[in-house]
Design a protein around this motif. Structure first.
Motif, PDB file in Angstrom:
ATOM      1  N   GLY A   4       6.088  10.009   2.334  1.00 59.83           N
ATOM      2  CA  GLY A   4       5.237   8.824   2.408  1.00 59.83           C
ATOM      3  C   GLY A   4       3.749   9.145   2.384  1.00 59.83           C
ATOM      4  O   GLY A   4       3.335  10.302   2.386  1.00 59.83           O
ATOM      5  N   ARG A   5       2.957   8.074   2.384  1.00 58.80           N
ATOM      6  CA  ARG A   5       1.504   8.192   2.197  1.00 58.80           C
ATOM      7  C   ARG A   5       0.748   8.360   3.514  1.00 58.80           C
ATOM      8  O   ARG A   5      -0.383   8.827   3.545  1.00 58.80           O
ATOM      9  N   THR A  27       0.819  -1.224   0.000  1.00 61.01           N
ATOM     10  CA  THR A  27       0.000   0.000   0.000  1.00 61.01           C
ATOM     11  C   THR A  27       0.855   1.277   0.000  1.00 61.01           C
ATOM     12  O   THR A  27       0.311   2.381   0.020  1.00 61.01           O
ATOM     13  N   ALA A  28       2.169   1.138  -0.020  1.00 60.72           N
ATOM     14  CA  ALA A  28       3.043   2.330   0.045  1.00 60.72           C
ATOM     15  C   ALA A  28       3.050   3.087  -1.283  1.00 60.72           C
ATOM     16  O   ALA A  28       2.842   2.500  -2.342  1.00 60.72           O
ATOM     17  N   TYR A  29       3.344   4.373  -1.214  1.00 65.27           N
ATOM     18  CA  TYR A  29       3.529   5.166  -2.442  1.00 65.27           C
ATOM     19  C   TYR A  29       4.582   4.527  -3.350  1.00 65.27           C
ATOM     20  O   TYR A  29       4.422   4.439  -4.567  1.00 65.27           O
ATOM     21  N   THR A  30       5.696   4.135  -2.748  1.00 63.81           N
ATOM     22  CA  THR A  30       6.781   3.574  -3.558  1.00 63.81           C
ATOM     23  C   THR A  30       6.347   2.256  -4.204  1.00 63.81           C
ATOM     24  O   THR A  30       6.814   1.908  -5.288  1.00 63.81           O
ATOM     25  N   SER A  59       5.664  13.697  -1.561  1.00 67.76           N
ATOM     26  CA  SER A  59       5.596  12.228  -1.532  1.00 67.76           C
ATOM     27  C   SER A  59       6.836  11.621  -0.873  1.00 67.76           C
ATOM     28  O   SER A  59       6.814  10.460  -0.457  1.00 67.76           O
ATOM     29  N   ARG A 105      -0.426  -4.888   5.707  1.00 67.70           N
ATOM     30  CA  ARG A 105      -0.667  -5.185   7.124  1.00 67.70           C
ATOM     31  C   ARG A 105      -2.144  -5.414   7.419  1.00 67.70           C
ATOM     32  O   ARG A 105      -2.493  -6.073   8.370  1.00 67.70           O
ATOM     33  N   SER A 147      13.951   0.472   3.084  1.00 66.30           N
ATOM     34  CA  SER A 147      14.121   1.280   4.298  1.00 66.30           C
ATOM     35  C   SER A 147      15.604   1.486   4.591  1.00 66.30           C
ATOM     36  O   SER A 147      16.470   1.009   3.864  1.00 66.30           O
ATOM     37  N   THR A 160       8.909  -2.736   1.227  1.00 62.27           N
ATOM     38  CA  THR A 160       8.701  -1.281   1.172  1.00 62.27           C
ATOM     39  C   THR A 160       8.113  -0.772   2.493  1.00 62.27           C
ATOM     40  O   THR A 160       7.263   0.113   2.500  1.00 62.27           O
ATOM     41  N   LEU A 161       8.562  -1.344   3.576  1.00 66.14           N
ATOM     42  CA  LEU A 161       8.069  -0.968   4.907  1.00 66.14           C
ATOM     43  C   LEU A 161       8.957   0.132   5.500  1.00 66.14           C
ATOM     44  O   LEU A 161      10.077   0.351   5.046  1.00 66.14           O
ATOM     45  N   GLY A 170      14.941   7.610  -6.793  1.00 63.08           N
ATOM     46  CA  GLY A 170      15.107   7.646  -5.339  1.00 63.08           C
ATOM     47  C   GLY A 170      14.501   6.454  -4.620  1.00 63.08           C
ATOM     48  O   GLY A 170      14.642   6.333  -3.405  1.00 63.08           O
ATOM     49  N   ASN A 230      12.066  11.330  -6.613  1.00 68.13           N
ATOM     50  CA  ASN A 230      12.296  10.593  -5.360  1.00 68.13           C
ATOM     51  C   ASN A 230      11.652   9.214  -5.363  1.00 68.13           C
ATOM     52  O   ASN A 230      12.150   8.272  -4.747  1.00 68.13           O
TER      53      ASN A 230
HETATM   54  N1  LIG Z   1       8.677   8.113  -0.339  1.00 67.41           N
HETATM   55  C1  LIG Z   1       9.885   8.189  -0.868  1.00 67.41           C
HETATM   56  O1  LIG Z   1      10.181   9.063  -1.701  1.00 67.41           O
HETATM   57  C2  LIG Z   1      10.943   7.190  -0.473  1.00 67.41           C
HETATM   58  C3  LIG Z   1      12.188   7.254  -1.118  1.00 67.41           C
HETATM   59  C4  LIG Z   1      13.198   6.343  -0.752  1.00 67.41           C
HETATM   60  C5  LIG Z   1      12.943   5.405   0.223  1.00 67.41           C
HETATM   61  N2  LIG Z   1      11.731   5.379   0.849  1.00 67.41           N
HETATM   62  C6  LIG Z   1      11.529   4.341   1.866  1.00 67.41           C
HETATM   63  O2  LIG Z   1      10.665   3.362   1.284  1.00 67.41           O
HETATM   64  C7  LIG Z   1       9.801   2.804   2.290  1.00 67.41           C
HETATM   65  C8  LIG Z   1       8.376   3.086   1.873  1.00 67.41           C
HETATM   66  O3  LIG Z   1       8.204   4.472   1.772  1.00 67.41           O
HETATM   67  P1  LIG Z   1       6.841   5.141   1.279  1.00 67.41           P
HETATM   68  O4  LIG Z   1       7.069   6.594   1.285  1.00 67.41           O
HETATM   69  O5  LIG Z   1       6.379   4.468   0.055  1.00 67.41           O
HETATM   70  O6  LIG Z   1       5.899   4.737   2.516  1.00 67.41           O
HETATM   71  P2  LIG Z   1       4.350   4.987   2.770  1.00 67.41           P
HETATM   72  O7  LIG Z   1       3.681   5.427   1.525  1.00 67.41           O
HETATM   73  O8  LIG Z   1       4.236   5.836   3.978  1.00 67.41           O
HETATM   74  O9  LIG Z   1       3.878   3.514   3.138  1.00 67.41           O
HETATM   75  C9  LIG Z   1       4.418   2.806   4.222  1.00 67.41           C
HETATM   76  C10 LIG Z   1       4.036   1.342   4.090  1.00 67.41           C
HETATM   77  O10 LIG Z   1       4.429   0.643   5.256  1.00 67.41           O
HETATM   78  C11 LIG Z   1       3.307   0.001   5.868  1.00 67.41           C
HETATM   79  N3  LIG Z   1       3.479  -0.005   7.308  1.00 67.41           N
HETATM   80  C12 LIG Z   1       3.665   1.081   8.110  1.00 67.41           C
HETATM   81  N4  LIG Z   1       3.835   0.680   9.388  1.00 67.41           N
HETATM   82  C13 LIG Z   1       3.729  -0.671   9.380  1.00 67.41           C
HETATM   83  C14 LIG Z   1       3.785  -1.679  10.389  1.00 67.41           C
HETATM   84  N5  LIG Z   1       3.995  -1.351  11.675  1.00 67.41           N
HETATM   85  N6  LIG Z   1       3.642  -2.968  10.029  1.00 67.41           N
HETATM   86  C15 LIG Z   1       3.446  -3.317   8.740  1.00 67.41           C
HETATM   87  N7  LIG Z   1       3.346  -2.413   7.730  1.00 67.41           N
HETATM   88  C16 LIG Z   1       3.499  -1.114   8.058  1.00 67.41           C
HETATM   89  C17 LIG Z   1       2.130   0.846   5.404  1.00 67.41           C
HETATM   90  O11 LIG Z   1       0.943   0.069   5.530  1.00 67.41           O
HETATM   91  P3  LIG Z   1      -0.503   0.749   5.750  1.00 67.41           P
HETATM   92  O12 LIG Z   1      -0.982   1.162   4.390  1.00 67.41           O
HETATM   93  O13 LIG Z   1      -1.288  -0.357   6.348  1.00 67.41           O
HETATM   94  O14 LIG Z   1      -0.301   1.916   6.677  1.00 67.41           O
HETATM   95  C18 LIG Z   1       2.538   1.121   3.954  1.00 67.41           C
HETATM   96  O15 LIG Z   1       2.328  -0.015   3.145  1.00 67.41           O
HETATM   97  C19 LIG Z   1      10.226   3.491   3.609  1.00 67.41           C
HETATM   98  O16 LIG Z   1      11.158   2.713   4.260  1.00 67.41           O
HETATM   99  C20 LIG Z   1      10.853   4.803   3.128  1.00 67.41           C
HETATM  100  O17 LIG Z   1      11.769   5.307   4.059  1.00 67.41           O
HETATM  101  C21 LIG Z   1      10.727   6.240   0.508  1.00 67.41           C
END
Ligand SMILES: NC(=O)c1ccc[n+]([C@@H]2O[C@H](COP(=O)([O-])OP(=O)(O)OC[C@H]3O[C@@H](n4cnc5c(N)ncnc54)[C@H](OP(=O)(O)O)[C@@H]3O)[C@@H](O)[C@H]2O)c1
Length: 343
Positions: A185-186, A10-13, A182, A35, A99, A75-76, A321, A317
């Motif tokens: 995160g989402r 469900t993450a943006y990435t 973004s 989750r 992560s 992608t957690l 990214g 990103n």
């Molecule tokens: N956004 C960026 O530009 C970017 C760039 C590089 C790296 N990253 C890294 O890539 C990863 C994902 O980033 P994102 O921005 O795509 O994140 P996001 O959109 O905030 O989504 C986070 C994901 O993690 C799940 N999650 C959160 N807490 C959890 C838990 N306690 N147990 C199980 N699942 C859990 C969420 O599930 P729910 O939907 O159920 O909440 C969702 O699927 C992170 O580690 C981030 O640091 C992100």
């Protein structure tokens, strides 16, 4: 066809990752882990996927990992990822973690910045940092890749050529970075509410952003010098994209050995000559976030001014990214052509 799993679908990435994998000819998405426990279809979570993939999502609460995967993308968030990654490694499945949990080979450094005990001491020492432009040979042979952070990708790629040649002071570098929303995160947070971030630009985490030690750790390891940066990130009112403006001091300021624009650019041309995703800006053009949006490119320019050398880099990103770089890493790990699915 390789079977792919995405843990944290469900993450943006993950949305970006799914879109890239759907056009990758060598792989098939066969497991989506989330989750929640109500088994939604991924197209119910991301309606833009309707008609392209109708796979239901499975709960990852029990940490049961399917055996039939070849590659898992995790992608957690940091500190959660390391609870899942070892299950894949034990089953012989290749893993690419988004992560920060495996980006530092030093667990004390990780624990200092992430305020959590690292629970996978074997994994953290074996993981390879997934920046193919610098670590391709190691990525080829690893089972676990730590996908880099977004700011770190843009910053490291911008600085690596001049640092490798020893042409700038490694301990006096200022990184002024801007990111679209973004990047956070989402998950709903106060600072990313529409009314908070729309028509607003602000700095955050001055002197305390977690990508700062990651940049220093990787560049110091790679160059063998102690690299120290002043990193200031900003949140700007756009959905995606990162622009870094980096100020450094040349080691030689005058005389025949002092750099000019052309000599500096030549160093980048040589360093990145075979890289499919690095584009150097020439003829007074500069990197723009719009030019790299939805692509895996990193655009870089280097300018020698009277006072400092200024390097600029731009990436998306969510792609170079995060998701695009992860697929680039998968291609390297699995022996596919590096651009597959990405151009
Ligand atoms: N956004 C960026 O530009 C970017 C760039 C590089 C790296 N990253 C890294 O890539 C990863 C994902 O980033 P994102 O921005 O795509 O994140 P996001 O959109 O905030 O989504 C986070 C994901 O993690 C799940 N999650 C959160 N807490 C959890 C838990 N306690 N147990 C199980 N699942 C859990 C969420 O599930 P729910 O939907 O159920 O909440 C969702 O699927 C992170 O580690 C981030 O640091 C992100």
């Amino acid at each position: 066809m390789l079977n792919i799993g995405i843990i944290g679908a469900t993450a943006y990435t993950s949305l970006e990752l799914i879109k890239i994998l759907l056009r990758h000819p060598e792989v098939k998405i066969s497991f989506l882990g989330v989750r929640r426990t109500d088994r939604p279809k991924i197209s119910d979570i991301f309606p833009s996927l309707q008609g392209q993939i109708e796979l239901p999502c499975n709960s990852i609460q029990e940490k049961e990992v399917p055996d039939n995967l070849d590659v898992a993308f995790i992608t957690l968030p940091p500190t959660i990822s390391m609870k899942y990654v070892p299950h894949f490694i034990q089953k012989g499945i290749k893993a690419i973690d988004f992560s920060a949990d495996y980006r530092f080979q030093d667990s004390a450094l990780y624990e200092k910045w992430y305020k959590a005990r690292h629970t996978d001491s074997t994994g953290i020492t074996k993981a390879v940092y997934g920046l193919p432009e610098l670590f391709r040979d190691k990525i080829k042979n690893t089972q676990l890749t730590a996908n880099p952070g977004c700011y770190t990708t843009a910053t490291i790629l911008a600085l690596a050529p001049l640092l490798a040649k020893g042409l700038i002071e490694p301990d006096d570098i200022i990184v002024d970075a801007k990111s679209g929303v973004s990047g956070k995160g989402r998950e709903a947070r106060e600072d990313t509410h529409y009314c908070e971030c729309n028509e607003n630009t602000e700095a955050y985490a001055v002197g305390g952003h977690r990508h700062s030690p990651e940049i220093e750790h990787i560049l110091s390891t790679q160059t063998g010098k102690s690299v120290s940066i002043q990193f200031v990130p900003h949140l700007i009112p756009m959905n995606r994209g990162i622009l870094c403006t980096i100020y450094c001091n040349p080691k030689i300021r005058t005389g025949a050995s002092a750099l000019n624009d052309e000599a500096a650019l030549n160093i980048y041309r040589e360093f990145y000559q075979k890289e499919p995703f690095i584009r150097l800006k020439e003829n007074n053009t500069l990197p723009k976030t719009k030019d790299v949006s939805h692509t895996n490119f990193c655009d870089i320019a280097v300018k020698v001014t009277e006072k400092r050398i200024v390097i600029l880099s731009a990436i998306d990103n969510l792609i170079k990214g995060a998701a695009g770089q992860a697929v680039q890493n998968m291609n390297v790990m699995c022996g596919f052509k590096e651009e597959t699915g990405l151009k």
